[in-house]
Design an enzyme around this catalytic site. Structure first.
Site, PDB file in Angstrom:
ATOM      1  N   PHE A 162      10.779  -2.270 -17.554  1.00 52.70           N
ATOM      2  CA  PHE A 162      11.175  -0.883 -17.791  1.00 52.70           C
ATOM      3  C   PHE A 162      10.138   0.051 -17.164  1.00 52.70           C
ATOM      4  O   PHE A 162       8.936  -0.159 -17.320  1.00 52.70           O
ATOM      5  CB  PHE A 162      11.241  -0.605 -19.290  1.00 52.70           C
ATOM      6  CG  PHE A 162      12.553  -0.995 -19.931  1.00 52.70           C
ATOM      7  CD1 PHE A 162      13.513  -1.699 -19.220  1.00 52.70           C
ATOM      8  CD2 PHE A 162      12.820  -0.665 -21.243  1.00 52.70           C
ATOM      9  CE1 PHE A 162      14.712  -2.066 -19.808  1.00 52.70           C
ATOM     10  CE2 PHE A 162      14.007  -1.007 -21.844  1.00 52.70           C
ATOM     11  CZ  PHE A 162      14.966  -1.713 -21.136  1.00 52.70           C
ATOM     12  N   LYS A 163      10.620   1.079 -16.476  1.00 57.70           N
ATOM     13  CA  LYS A 163       9.722   2.130 -15.969  1.00 57.70           C
ATOM     14  C   LYS A 163       9.836   3.304 -16.943  1.00 57.70           C
ATOM     15  O   LYS A 163      10.696   4.156 -16.834  1.00 57.70           O
ATOM     16  CB  LYS A 163      10.123   2.554 -14.560  1.00 57.70           C
ATOM     17  CG  LYS A 163       9.100   3.466 -13.897  1.00 57.70           C
ATOM     18  CD  LYS A 163       9.527   3.835 -12.487  1.00 57.70           C
ATOM     19  CE  LYS A 163       8.414   4.574 -11.765  1.00 57.70           C
ATOM     20  NZ  LYS A 163       7.950   5.761 -12.503  1.00 57.70           N
TER      21      LYS A 163
END
Length: 842
Positions: free
Chosen positions: A439-440
């Site tokens: 996840f960013k």
């Protein structure tokens, strides 16, 4: 360092020249703002400036001892001064000799210094006339003048190399302050030193020193737009009867530090006193560049990469063994060791046959590359000249990496990811090598440093993406680190890369970034914390006194997950933040799973995915060692500070094929708006950052996506009288065919989207990269948000723009409509999305 005192005066006599004491000028809000209060007047009959009798009486009763200014040479009217200044603009800048003092304190003129813009192998620093213990500021100014007259990177590095060689050989104690003055900083990025010098103090000081009225200085400023040029012209004909000792580099640097330390009641007066001392002692071009330094805008192309390259070359040509009185100094001036050239041998390199000269230059070029690579590797792991320069002066390059290592408490430059536009591109780049998708998060990137102390508790430091110390911003994260050391006796130290994200303490769901942005920037009291945060760790660079940068990402991630425990339980206590690892999945789970994972990331208010290569490929191109080495270098699984590699790829939701293009750009100018927008700037001129030249390059105009509130904020920040605006292009930028009504100081980054990329005859962005006569521009750009987490050096580059353009051409869109740079100010629906900050994540 010897103290400097202003010259004192005696009682005035009828038979002596008229002497005046400059009266205090009224405080001004902006640079050279005219005041309505009483000021020094001019008597045309006597051609002398004087104050009223009452003011003179007050002056003589004052206990302060004023500086004596010889005003006999002043022009009788301010208009004559302006005329004289215009004539000076067309002359070659020369530092006039204000006066000479006995011994080594004699002032040097610029004409006495030999040229610095020569091949370093032909340059002899011994020939420079400076022989005092401290480097004269005139020598540094001589280099700044040369730097301002060229845009060639080769010339810039040559000038810097020759300057640093001279200072290293003749004034080694001045090398550190000289490097800081060249880089326009007072210390390392992670040390909170701010000059805190407003434009009103500088302008008030110039008025005091020159005797000119605020109106005259204002007219000068309107003609040039540069405070340095104004100060130079204002002080051209001013002479002190008792000459001041010449400025030195250490004295100027220490004076700036004293200014930064002025706090509390009376700080403004104390700062002005220091500035006036500097301006009084400065002469000629020193005045111009001293003022620009005070204004923190040197206007020279000495970027960090150039300074590091010049520093490396200077120590190749002038190693410590050549410095007089150095413990390792040798009487032999020939090659002291392979690749090390002393002062005399550099000159002898030009003698002999052409083949010999070629061999010498080739060997020198190889040595330059090795030295530059070494210094850059050391700097990205330990970005502080405070340790690097003393280490170089002590033993040169010998075991430099061991003497200036990665340590807890000094942040390293973060590794960066390369943008991609699709999963197809990711699989093509990585050649189906195993990777992890993470996840960013839409939060603030943080580098957490911790070291166990003798009493058992840790010392904690938290740094931002730009290496700013934000420890006091997160007392709850400090509480988390304290709990980590209490629960793990084996933990002694670590450096962790993470993302700090606002979350709901009961559900654990991610909250909008605006909730996190509402927190104060420093000195946050734990009782004032209203928003719970979670530290999402994604990398580990140091553990228990061992650097981990050379390990693969797979190995570093294993150490991270095996030595730290997730702490994410619903709670009411906000004194300790949550801790978790970034949510991730592996490529072995299949492409369909990765696509679903991307959708999940978007649903969870993330910006997209970070794709990270797990292990460095063992083999590349069979039978070609050079290609193998290039391939492995392009796909590293190691932690590479300050490098944007294909080992980390970012896939943002804005970059996906079905979305519009997204670019990080720099506002550099604007035009006056029309109609309803007449009170604001519209359109805005946007630029990319060109790392090759170290300055912005104009891309396109933008007038969509701005709310009325944002227009008002922008007009307040970029008001015509502010320090961020100028009617003249005083900040370095390649504008191409654009001529805005007002020029902005490049100081912030915006994110924009556009319909497509097109060739443009007026844009300088990527000029010559896709066409010999045209650059690239963005059609229908629309403002998305301000990227408060990014410096201008991290804005999108022309090469990235070319990659998007090529991808666009490959999709069969064909060449888009030509962009001629014109933009009609039509009424569009204003966006209500006004966001002042964004993720600090890469």
């Amino acid at each position: 360092m010897s103290k400097r005192a202003l010259s004192s005066s005696t009682s005035p006599s009828k038979n002596k020249r008229l002497k005046i004491q400059l009266a205090s000028q009224p405080k001004i809000e902006n640079f050279f703002y005219s005041s309505t209060k009483a000021r020094v007047s001019v008597n045309p009959a006597t051609n002398a400036r004087h104050s009223s009798p009452s003011r003179q009486k007050a002056s003589t009763s004052s206990t302060a001892i004023p500086d004596i200014i010889d005003v006999d040479s002043l022009e009788s009217e301010d208009e004559n001064k302006l005329k004289h200044y215009k004539e000076l603009k067309n002359e070659s800048p020369v530092v006039p000799v204000v006066g000479t003092l006995a011994g080594s304190n004699a002032r040097l003129s610029e004409a006495e210094f030999s040229s610095l813009d020569v091949d370093p192998s032909l340059y002899d620093p011994v020939l420079q006339p400076s022989n005092s213990p401290h480097a004269p500021y005139a020598l540094l100014t001589h280099a700044l003048v040369a730097l301002s007259q060229t845009r060639s990177r080769i010339s810039i590095i040559n000038i810097l190399t020759n300057l640093l060689r001279t200072i290293t050989l003749k004034h080694p104690s001045s090398l550190l302050p000289a490097v800081y003055l060249l880089s326009n900083t007072l210390g390392p990025q992670f040390v909170p030193i701010e000059l805190g010098l407003g434009s009103s103090i500088i302008s008030h000081s110039i008025q005091q020193v020159s005797g000119l009225s605020p109106a005259a200085l204002k007219r000068m400023y309107n003609n040039t737009g540069d405070p340095g040029d104004v100060a130079f012209a204002a002080k051209t004909n001013i002479r002190t009867l008792i000459p001041h000792a010449p400025l030195t580099v250490p004295y100027v640097y220490q004076s700036l530090l004293r200014i930064s330390r002025c706090k509390g009641h009376g700080a403004g007066k104390e700062k002005q006193k220091i500035v006036e001392k500097l301006l009084l002692a400065a002469s000629g071009e020193e005045v111009r560049y001293l003022t620009r330094t005070l204004y923190q805008n040197l206007r020279v192309g000495a970027v960090r990469t150039s300074i590091l390259a010049a520093l490396a070359r200077a120590f190749v040509l002038t190693p410590p063994s050549t410095i007089p009185n150095h413990p390792s100094a040798s009487t032999d001036s020939a090659f002291s060791s392979p690749g090390k050239i002393s002062v005399d041998s550099a000159s002898r390199a030009t003698l002999g046959s052409p083949s010999k000269r070629k061999q010498t230059y080739n060997a020198l070029s190889v040595r330059f590359k090795e030295a530059e690579s070494l210094i850059k590797q050391v700097y990205v792991k330990h970005p502080s000249y405070d340790q690097i320069i003393p280490a170089l002066l002590e033993k040169g390059f010998e075991s430099l990496a061991e003497r200036v290592p990665l340590v807890v408490g000094v942040p390293l430059l973060p590794m960066l990811g390369s943008p991609t536009r699709s999963l197809d591109e990711i699989y093509d780049r990585l050649n189906d090598l195993p990777f992890s998708a993470e996840f960013k998060y839409d939060g603030q990137r943080a580098q957490v440093h911790a070291l166990r102390t003798f009493n058992g508790g840790p010392t904690v430091k938290i740094f931002s993406r730009h290496l700013e110390d934000m420890t006091t911003k997160y007392p709850d994260v400090i509480g988390l680190v304290n709990s980590m050391f209490r629960t793990s006796e084996n933990l002694t130290s670590f450096i962790m890369d993470a993302e700090i994200v606002a979350i709901d303490p009961t559900t654990g769901l991610i909250r909008p970034f605006q909730d996190l942005a509402g927190r104060a920037r420093k000195d946050v009291n734990i009782r004032d914390v209203k928003v719970t945060v979670c530290v999402y760790a994604f990398d580990l660079m140091y553990l228990n006194e061992k650097p981990l940068l050379e390990l693969t990402f797979n190995e570093r991630r294993s150490l991270l997950r095996n030595n730290f425990i997730v702490r994410k339980v619903p709670q009411e206590d906000l004194s300790v933040s949550f801790f978790d690892f970034v949510e991730s999945c592996e490529s072995i789970q299949g492409r369909i799973f990765i696509e679903e994972f991307l959708s999940k990331a978007v649903e969870n208010r993330c910006e997209g995915l970070m794709i990270k290569l797990l292990d460095t490929p063992a083999t590349a191109v069979v039978g070609d060692p050079e290609e193998k080495q290039k391939r492995m270098k392009a796909l590293p699984a190691t932690y590479e500070p300050d490098v944007r590699t294909s080992g980390w790829l970012k896939l943002k939701k804005d970059y996906i094929d079905s979305m519009s293009d997204s670019l990080d750009v720099i506002p550099v100018g604007a035009w006056y708006g029309n109609g309803r927008k007449a009170q604001w700037w519209s359109p805005i001129l946007l630029a990319l950052w060109n790392p090759e030249t170290g300055r912005p390059v104009a891309l396109c105009k933008c007038m969509s996506g701005f709310s009325d509130a944002f227009y008002a904020q922008m007009r307040a920040k970029y008001s015509p009288d502010s320090e961020h605006c100028s009617k003249q292009p005083i900040w370095e930028c390649d504008f191409g065919g654009f001529s805005p009504d007002i020029y902005f100081q490049p100081c912030e980054v915006w994110e924009i989207r556009g319909a497509d990329i097109t060739e443009s005859p007026v844009s300088m962005a990527a000029h010559g990269m896709v066409s010999s006569s045209r650059g690239l521009s963005l059609r229908f750009p629309r403002f998305i948000k301000t990227r408060g987490d990014k410096s201008i050096e991290l804005a999108s580059s022309p090469s990235f723009l070319v990659e998007i353009w090529k991808s666009q051409q490959g999709k069969g869109k064909g060449p888009a409509q030509m962009d001629d740079g014109e933009l009609i100010d039509v009424e569009l629906e204003d966006s209500d999305f006004d966001r002042s900050d964004s993720s600090e994540s890469d």
